[in-house]
Motif scaffolding. Structure first.
Motif, PDB file in Angstrom:
ATOM      1  N   PHE A 145      -0.918  -5.922  -0.121  1.00 59.23           N
ATOM      2  CA  PHE A 145      -1.759  -4.859   0.034  1.00 59.23           C
ATOM      3  C   PHE A 145      -1.025  -3.656  -0.159  1.00 59.23           C
ATOM      4  N   ASN A 169      -3.461   0.758  -4.503  1.00 64.66           N
ATOM      5  CA  ASN A 169      -4.614   0.344  -5.563  1.00 64.66           C
ATOM      6  C   ASN A 169      -5.690   0.000  -4.962  1.00 64.66           C
ATOM      7  N   ALA A 170      -5.693  -0.684  -3.727  1.00 70.33           N
ATOM      8  CA  ALA A 170      -6.773  -1.271  -3.256  1.00 70.33           C
ATOM      9  C   ALA A 170      -7.626  -0.463  -2.412  1.00 70.33           C
TER      10      ALA A 170
END
Ligand code: THU
Length: 161
Positions: A156, A159-160
Motif C-alpha cells: 500500500f 498512490n492509492a
C-alpha cells in the motif's frame, strides 16, 4: 552470486560478504559502527542502519528503546526520519542494516521489520527512485534488493489514496 529473474522482485544473493562491492562494504561498516550507539537495555539486540544519499553522504541510526516498549524505535526508522527531516534534498540510494547482540562481538543476520519496510517504501515513492536494501540473512549470506518494494509485495502506498 545469483540474480532472481523476476523483474519486479529483483534481488541478489551473495554467499560471502567479500562478494559485495566496496561501496556496499563501506555502508555496512557505517551500519555496524551505528550498532555501538544502540540504546537497547531491554532486548540487548543492537541494530545499526546506514543510508547512502546521492551526494555520497551517509546517515546512520540505531535502535532506541524505551521503558514503555512501544515508544522505542528501530534503527532503520531513526536513520530514515533523520534523512527525511534534515537531508530531504538528496535522494536515498541505499540502506544497509546490521545487528549484534550486546553480549557478543559477532554481527548477526537481521532483516527489517514490517513497519520499517513500509517507511522505506514511503521515501522510495516520495523520491520516485528505488532504494537498495542490503542485509545479512544468514551466517554467510547477504541479500541486496533492487528496491524496498521487493520487501513489500502488493504494498500500500500514497498512490492509492
Ligand atoms: N529492531 C530494529 O532496530 N530493526 C529491525 O529491523 C528489527 C528490530 C530493534 C527493535 C528493538 O529495539 C530490538 O531490535 C528488538 O526487537
Amino acid at each position: 552470486m545469483l540474480t532472481n529473474q523476476y523483474t519486479e522482485l529483483n534481488y541478489t544473493i551473495y554467499n560471502d560478504e567479500s562478494e559485495l562491492d566496496e561501496e556496499d562494504l563501506k555502508l555496512i561498516e557505517s551500519a555496524r559502527k551505528a550498532c555501538e550507539t544502540s540504546y537497547s537495555p531491554y532486548s540487548g539486540f543492537q541494530v545499526g542502519a546506514a543510508l547512502l544519499l546521492e551526494n555520497n553522504e551517509v546517515i546512520s541510526g540505531s535502535n532506541q528503546e524505551n521503558s514503555s516498549y512501544p515508544a522505542g524505535l528501530c534503527a532503520e526508522r531513526v536513520a530514515l526520519f533523520q534523512a527525511g527531516a534534515g537531508h530531504s534534498q538528496h535522494k536515498i540510494r541505499k540502506i544497509a542494516v546490521t545487528a549484534k547482540k550486546a553480549a557478543n562481538e559477532k554481527y548477526i543476520p537481521v532483516t527489517p521489520c514490517g513497519s520499517c519496510r513500509q517507511v522505506m517504501l514511503e521515501y522510495e515513492v516520495k523520491q520516485s527512485s528505488a532504494i537498495e536494501v542490503i542485509m545479512q540473512i544468514a551466517d554467510n549470506k547477504w541479500v541486496k534488493t533492487f528496491s524496498t518494494e521487493v520487501l513489500l509485495p502488493f504494498c500500500f502506498n500514497k498512490n492509492a489514496l
